[in-house]
Design a protein around this motif. Sequence first.
Motif, PDB file in Angstrom:
ATOM      1  N   ARG A  55       0.832  -1.209   0.000  1.00  0.00           N
ATOM      2  CA  ARG A  55       0.000   0.000   0.000  1.00  0.00           C
ATOM      3  C   ARG A  55       0.867   1.260   0.000  1.00  0.00           C
ATOM      4  O   ARG A  55       0.529   2.266  -0.643  1.00  0.00           O
ATOM      5  CB  ARG A  55      -0.905  -0.017   1.234  1.00  0.00           C
ATOM      6  N   ASP A  59       0.330   3.907  -2.919  1.00  0.00           N
ATOM      7  CA  ASP A  59      -0.135   5.271  -2.599  1.00  0.00           C
ATOM      8  C   ASP A  59       1.042   6.199  -2.308  1.00  0.00           C
ATOM      9  O   ASP A  59       0.916   7.133  -1.515  1.00  0.00           O
ATOM     10  CB  ASP A  59      -1.072   5.236  -1.384  1.00  0.00           C
ATOM     11  N   ARG A  60       2.156   5.960  -2.956  1.00  0.00           N
ATOM     12  CA  ARG A  60       3.365   6.722  -2.635  1.00  0.00           C
ATOM     13  C   ARG A  60       3.209   8.221  -2.892  1.00  0.00           C
ATOM     14  O   ARG A  60       3.786   9.042  -2.177  1.00  0.00           O
ATOM     15  CB  ARG A  60       4.566   6.185  -3.411  1.00  0.00           C
ATOM     16  N   THR A  61       2.402   8.593  -3.888  1.00  0.00           N
ATOM     17  CA  THR A  61       2.211  10.026  -4.169  1.00  0.00           C
ATOM     18  C   THR A  61       1.512  10.715  -3.004  1.00  0.00           C
ATOM     19  O   THR A  61       1.923  11.799  -2.558  1.00  0.00           O
ATOM     20  CB  THR A  61       1.379  10.191  -5.454  1.00  0.00           C
ATOM     21  N   ILE A  62       0.469  10.078  -2.501  1.00  0.00           N
ATOM     22  CA  ILE A  62      -0.269  10.658  -1.361  1.00  0.00           C
ATOM     23  C   ILE A  62       0.620  10.691  -0.121  1.00  0.00           C
ATOM     24  O   ILE A  62       0.713  11.708   0.582  1.00  0.00           O
ATOM     25  CB  ILE A  62      -1.540   9.827  -1.083  1.00  0.00           C
ATOM     26  N   LEU A 228      -3.417   1.742   5.292  1.00  0.00           N
ATOM     27  CA  LEU A 228      -2.938   3.127   5.164  1.00  0.00           C
ATOM     28  C   LEU A 228      -2.415   3.652   6.502  1.00  0.00           C
ATOM     29  O   LEU A 228      -1.440   4.412   6.548  1.00  0.00           O
ATOM     30  CB  LEU A 228      -4.065   4.024   4.643  1.00  0.00           C
ATOM     31  N   SER A 231       0.969   2.249   6.842  1.00  0.00           N
ATOM     32  CA  SER A 231       1.836   2.941   5.869  1.00  0.00           C
ATOM     33  C   SER A 231       2.263   4.295   6.419  1.00  0.00           C
ATOM     34  O   SER A 231       3.420   4.712   6.267  1.00  0.00           O
ATOM     35  CB  SER A 231       1.103   3.128   4.541  1.00  0.00           C
TER      36      SER A 231
END
Length: 263
Positions: A55, A59-62, A228, A231
Amino acid sequence: MTAPMKTFRQRTAWIAWIAYPTLAVALCLGLWEALVRINDVPLYILPKPSDFLARLVADRTIVLAQAWATSMSIALGFGMAVLVAVPLALAIISVGTLERGLFPVIVFLNIMPKTVIGPILIVWFGVSPAVAVFIVFLMCFFPILVDSMSGFRATDPRLRYITRSMGASAFQTFRYVRLPAAMGYIFAGMKIGIVKAVEGVIIAEFIGSSAGLGFMIMRASSFMDMELMFSGLIATALVALVFNGAMLAAEKFLMPWNRPRHA
């Protein structure tokens, strides 16, 4: 020791410095993954490392955007704390009236829980990153101030007398004697402060910010998005590692006389 041997020894030390922590973290994550799989623990209770690491990549950009917001709050609050605490420590040590009158007030303000101050800051600044910056400042300020005072107080007064007798100005005495002698203490306070800064910014983002990793974790918890949330925890740990590494690098750069010497 010959130059090639010294280079080989430095490279070996660097490899060991990176390899041992990496191996320890990999072993812990592997054990975690195995225990969750063996016991068939549901995702909503405890996700597997493979789940939240995947995850984190997806979702590395967020996550990067929120980590950047958190890093900016830490950098601003910590920088303000250093700029205020170090000169104030010198002033308190130099003027007895300040130590007797102002320092007890600072101690009293430091005792107050920062989470109690949070709602007041929300009233003043609204729900914004300014709340996180101010709480980081409050978390860092006191340890940097106290250690800087100890450093300036520990300077041998005979060195000041010698430099002044040789015609040095007060600024030159501070620049070449008092500040270098106190820098070990100042960095000790800054290293404590940067740890408290990471802790403080996450708390602040929980209670009064519209951006940052703490805000992201809080939003994820409202949707029970465990992947998340974990993360965000991993990203927070990485941000803390980056700031700790930057502090160690600054210490080595600004205090070359304190580097270990090899025979």
